[in-house]
Design an enzyme around this catalytic site. Structure first.
Site, PDB file in Angstrom:
ATOM      1  N   ASP A  12       0.762  -1.144   0.008  1.00  0.00           N
ATOM      2  CA  ASP A  12       0.104   0.024  -0.069  1.00  0.00           C
ATOM      3  C   ASP A  12       0.961   1.271  -0.008  1.00  0.00           C
ATOM      4  OD1 ASP A  12      -2.594   1.313  -0.029  1.00  0.00           O
ATOM      5  OD2 ASP A  12      -2.499   1.538   2.062  1.00  0.00           O
ATOM      6  N   HIS A  29       1.741   3.328  -9.013  1.00  0.00           N
ATOM      7  CA  HIS A  29       1.839   1.982  -9.142  1.00  0.00           C
ATOM      8  C   HIS A  29       3.007   1.505 -10.016  1.00  0.00           C
ATOM      9  CE1 HIS A  29      -1.737   2.229  -7.370  1.00  0.00           C
ATOM     10  NE2 HIS A  29      -2.697   3.069  -7.976  1.00  0.00           N
ATOM     11  N   LEU A 123      10.016 -21.417  -3.685  1.00  0.00           N
ATOM     12  CA  LEU A 123       9.152 -20.369  -2.926  1.00  0.00           C
ATOM     13  C   LEU A 123       7.659 -20.509  -3.745  1.00  0.00           C
ATOM     14  CD1 LEU A 123       9.130 -17.829  -1.206  1.00  0.00           C
ATOM     15  CD2 LEU A 123       9.306 -16.674  -3.328  1.00  0.00           C
TER      16      LEU A 123
END
Ligand code: IPE
Ligand code: IPE
Ligand code: MG
Length: 253
Positions: A12, A29, A123
């Site tokens: 965020d 962004h 992962l």
């Protein structure tokens, strides 16, 4: 050994990061998306088993159209750019959320990367895109009762019906950007997660800060409802003895 195996991040602060620089929110962004691969690498270096990144919530549809389309475009760009690196690093990739509502081209690309990495053993990287925690629980519940109409649902049943059950519970949830809320993220999986809120806006988040947070949280005592870890161990042994004498069997603790 650290008990932090699955980290989930609410990425965020992109919009505020850009506004403070007198730039449009979408610039935030764009800058934010360039941070993602370094954090994925850092997660791998830290020996995490799973990293889940919140990239677009079901509520984010209410944003201006150009912002929504930028976020979609960035997901596609990320997949195209990182596909090779994901493969080379043995990362097992998946998108969770209502993927069917995304543009067809993006759906196909997501499927391609998921399929290419289906046998990867490294992962578990998850993008939560068009994701909502409540929607996930409702979906899991419906799908369970569809196949088991007459059975009572257990916690394990619900966990197994989530979008990506193999990643399990979240050990640590980090939110960048300074807000201290969950915003409908991984509600079921975060029941006992450690929470860490940093004021750093996502475009400024670095592998160094990420590693520091993991180190700092690793020394927190996770009690899971017990008194402390020592007592927890003592009680487990006592309980095992009690079970042995009362029921004549070893406790499976
Ligand atoms: C996070 O940054 C990215 C998404 C929610 C998609 P924001 O766009 O929410 O940035 P702020 O919180 O407005 O600064
Ligand atoms: C949460 O951030 C969603 C993502 C980071 C993808 P938001 O910025 O949408 O959350 P709120 O609106 O501040 O709760
Ligand atoms: Mg925000």
């Amino acid at each position: 050994m650290s008990s932090i195996k699955h980290v989930a991040i609410i990425m965020d602060g992109n919009g505020r990061w850009a506004s403070r620089r007198f730039r449009p929110r979408i610039w935030g962004h764009v800058r934010g998306s360039s941070v993602v691969s370094d954090i994925v690498k850092a997660a791998d270096d830290q020996g995490l088993k799973a990293l889940t990144l919140y990239a677009f919530s079901t509520e984010n549809w209410s944003r201006p159209l150009d912002e929504v389309s930028t976020l979609f475009r960035l997901l596609k760009k990320f997949l195209l750019k990182e596909k090779q690196r994901i493969l080379i690093n043995n990362i097992k990739f998946k998108v969770i959320g209502e993927v069917q509502n995304l543009p067809q081209e993006t759906i196909e690309l997501i499927k391609e990367v998921e399929l290419l990495t289906v046998n990867a053993t490294g992962l578990h990287l998850t993008f939560a895109f068009n994701y909502g925690g409540r929607a996930e629980i409702v979906r899991a519940t419906n799908s369970f009762f569809e196949s088991n109409p007459n059975k009572a649902m257990t916690e394990d049943d619900l966990s197994s019906a989530l979008y990506r059950p193999e990643t399990g519970d979240v050990d640590l949830m980090i939110r960048t950007g300074g807000e201290q809320r969950i915003s409908n993220f991984m509600l079921w999986q975060m029941a006992y997660a450690e929470l860490y809120f940093t004021p750093t806006k996502w475009p400024d988040f670095t592998p160094t800060e990420f590693k520091k947070i993991i180190e700092r949280v690793s020394i927190r005592e996770r009690r899971f409802g017990n008194v402390n870890s020592q007592t927890a161990l003592g009680q487990s042994l006592e309980k095992a003895e009690l079970n042995k004498s009362v029921y004549g069997k070893g406790a499976n603790l």
